[in-house]
Design a protein around this motif. Structure first.
Motif, mmCIF file in Angstrom:
data_model
loop_
_atom_site.group_PDB
_atom_site.id
_atom_site.type_symbol
_atom_site.label_atom_id
_atom_site.label_comp_id
_atom_site.label_asym_id
_atom_site.label_seq_id
_atom_site.Cartn_x
_atom_site.Cartn_y
_atom_site.Cartn_z
ATOM 1 N N TYR A 1 0.931 -2.071 -6.578
ATOM 2 C CA TYR A 1 -0.224 -2.870 -6.989
ATOM 3 C C TYR A 1 -0.882 -3.547 -5.786
ATOM 4 N N ASP B 1 5.035 -2.893 -2.968
ATOM 5 C CA ASP B 1 4.521 -2.934 -4.336
ATOM 6 C C ASP B 1 3.233 -2.113 -4.448
ATOM 7 N N TYR C 1 0.602 -11.290 -4.613
ATOM 8 C CA TYR C 1 -0.380 -11.275 -5.684
ATOM 9 C C TYR C 1 -1.554 -10.375 -5.307
ATOM 10 N N PRO C 2 -1.799 -9.315 -6.087
ATOM 11 C CA PRO C 2 -2.979 -8.475 -5.812
ATOM 12 C C PRO C 2 -4.267 -9.294 -5.751
#
Lengths: 430, 430
Positions: free
Chosen positions: A168, A166, A132-133
């Protein structure tokens, strides 16, 4: 099956902390020992074994070019939103900063407390869908605000051949200020951060969430380095009266329930009317939720509407549950605030929906779970500072107080302590 | 054998953290499980088995009469000295107190951090010769200053039949403000504090030193309650130049060495003349020390004089050692202070002998050992406070930022989070 309507005494929320199986513990011990002994060689071997990615030492570190490339892959709305979130988080955590202080006495003595940042901190970011960013920001920014000069991130390479992380996550890390990233995960990454390898210098503290192997590895290196607390499944408790909107409450309960089958969403209210309306709303909103299966399992197993006799009883129940997240949706939520003894984060009023805090407002979203809000706190700047006491005793103070110190030392049978004072008093002619 | 004179690279101070034998761990697990399941019955059974004292539930709690009687048994000089020490400790720790705070934004949003004391704290005090009145003050007063309303003390009954507890310990507890004391020790006492029994209500945090069984029991209940860190053997490092008095340094090194055969006393200096003078002084002062055998073993195994090229190199060595106690005896000790990154307590100048801090000055004497000053701090008021975040988001703020929050939530695949915002925006006509 809808949410259960219960009296508080019919409900007990106890989820055991996961300590792993003996096999998992043994596997972690072996991985940690191998990385400690062999360094990069073990790190690369385990990365090949578990992530099915064959890397060289030189490929461990994520390059600046990769980070620049990641920026080209994320969409503009995300970038603007995460920048504003990062600013808000930074501003909130800056208010937690504290100065070193000194107290100067008339007899020349100076006592103080010196605040210093940890020198090097490692942040673990899980791979795949668990990355999760927002959690990157919540782990990194408090360390950065504390003044930690070296913040290192580790995250597993994508399983099965590509080395890609990822984009992000890379952008969130860069926005938060991380300049040193390694594509390595699992217990082997934790061991590398704790003991260091040829490619990764050891850190003073490891934080961030991970799977059971990561959690067990963190536990096993605790003492060599500091670690953050091991997060349990997420929780929300909503304390509400008739003034609250059942649709808002249901949506907030479900936003928690969709996290995890073991997540817990609880409404505490003295209004049976509200209770029934929320139960109906949960049923209706749940039906169209993409993560329906997860949310349903959470609601059925760990969800409840607790019907209390009064708001006062409701507050008692909240304090017993000591929830991670508490929302208060009553006519005058501020008037309840003083009575809330145990809650990690407290959301007040109809517009303070939990996702506001999860993503954007500024306070940290890493918050004590499983009742530990009784004694612990959301992640904050203090977690990345250490204190040193400072004592400058004057000659005048020692002459005045030396004999009292000797009395206390001799009572405890520590003659050497007494003599450390006495040698000075003798020399000064007392 | 005298103290070794070494180059820093010839010296490594590594003492392993004690995790106990499998048999000790199994014994502790069994005791903790029994007390959790059976309460007082198990508590009394283990007290009879290990302390050889047969008590009833009613006899567990120390009475006010016993505390009054203890006052009659302690000598006046001790009482005056410990009262003044308690005042100093209280005054220093009061400066660590922090306010809750709120930040009020122009859009009506209020964010804050609420500081609250833990509700109930248990302090373990070991029995026999390991019972130090000074440690009672250092554990209890920070909790009391934090505002903890219930501070409970447990200490084993004297082994072998009498129920008496050292009157000096009882007086120190009373002076520190403890009103609830139980004569019970070992792993069984830790289990009682964590889970509660008929006679002892459970606490939120357990602190205080103990033997290996107490340490293992604390570790095993961590998560149910908070615990303090497990203390290792004590350490002192003295950083000195030619201006220092060798007799003072030797006395301070020995005051540390007399604690424990595993204690460590180290001089770091660029002056070979001072080094030789301190080695000779240690030999001469050691000879007449009552705890000669202990101090000698400590000096031989873990003591050293490290000869460095310069004060700057000395500071580097200190930061690597990250000592519990650091004394700086140089011409201008304050000018070194900024460069000391890792040290639990820093004593400056010739009159700041470590026992000044151990007993009297005010800062806490429970300080991170074994290099953990890199990331942890002396016991302080924060250890007995917990923080809650407060979020009151205004309608205006939600309307302005709701879509950004939804963007971030949807990116993470958490549609339920986005909908908790959306349901509000829809209702408000956006």
């Amino acid at each position: 099956m809808s949410m259960k309507l219960l009296k508080p005494e019919q409900f007990g929320l106890k989820r055991e902390v996961e300590y792993g199986s003996p096999e998992q513990n043994a596997a972690v011990q072996q991985i940690v020992a191998a990385v400690k002994a062999e360094g990069d060689a073990a790190l690369l071997r385990f990365t090949e074994q578990f992530d099915r990615v064959k890397l060289s030492s030189e490929q461990l570190r994520v390059t600046d070019e990769e980070i620049q490339a990641a920026y080209a892959q994320v969409d503009e709305a995300f970038l603007l939103a995460i920048r504003e979130a990062a600013d808000n988080i930074r501003r909130f955590h800056e208010k937690q900063l504290r100065n070193s202080w000194m107290d100067l006495a008339e007899d020349g003595t100076m006592l103080g407390q010196i605040m210093r940042p940890l020198k090097r901190v490692g942040v673990y970011v899980p791979g795949g869908k668990a990355a999760y960013p927002s959690s990157v920001l919540m782990n990194v920014i408090p360390a950065q605000v504390a003044g930690v000069p070296e913040i290192v991130m580790v995250t597993p390479p994508a399983t099965g051949g590509t080395e890609g992380i990822d984009p992000y996550i890379l952008v969130a890390a860069a926005e938060a200020g991380v300049k040193e990233l390694y594509r390595v995960g699992g217990a082997q990454a934790v061991a590398a951060l704790a003991y260091g390898t040829e490619s990764i210098a050891p850190v003073d503290k490891i934080c961030g969430p991970g799977n059971i192997y990561v959690a067990l590895a963190k536990r096993s290196v605790y003492g060599v380095v500091d670690i953050d607390s091991i997060a349990g499944p997420s929780e929300i408790v909503v304390l509400a009266d008739d003034s609250a909107d059942p649709a808002y409450i249901a949506a907030d309960l479900l936003s928690q329930a969709e996290h995890d089958e073991m997540a817990s969403a609880i409404l505490v209210t003295a209004s049976e009317k509200l209770a029934q309306a929320v139960i109906a709303e949960v049923d209706s909103q749940l039906a169209s939720l993409p993560r329906y299966e997860i949310a349903k399992a959470s609601i059925e197993q760990y969800g409840a509407v607790l019907l209390v006799a009064s708001l006062e009883e409701g507050i008692k129940v909240v304090n017993q549950l000591a929830p991670e997240h508490l929302e208060i949706m009553t006519v005058d939520p501020m008037s309840q605030l003083s009575y809330i003894e145990n809650a990690g984060a407290i959301f007040l009023g109809p517009y303070s929906s939990e996702p506001v805090g999860d993503y954007f407002a500024g306070p940290n979203h890493i918050i004590p779970t499983n009742g530990t809000a009784r004694f612990s706190s959301p992640v904050n700047v203090d977690d990345f500072l250490k204190k040193s006491s400072m004592i400058l005793y004057s000659k005048q103070a020692l002459l005045a107080n030396g004999h009292k110190i000797m009395t206390l030392a001799r009572h405890e049978g520590l003659e050497g302590h007494a003599r450390a004072i006495e040698v000075r008093l003798n020399k000064e002619g007392q």
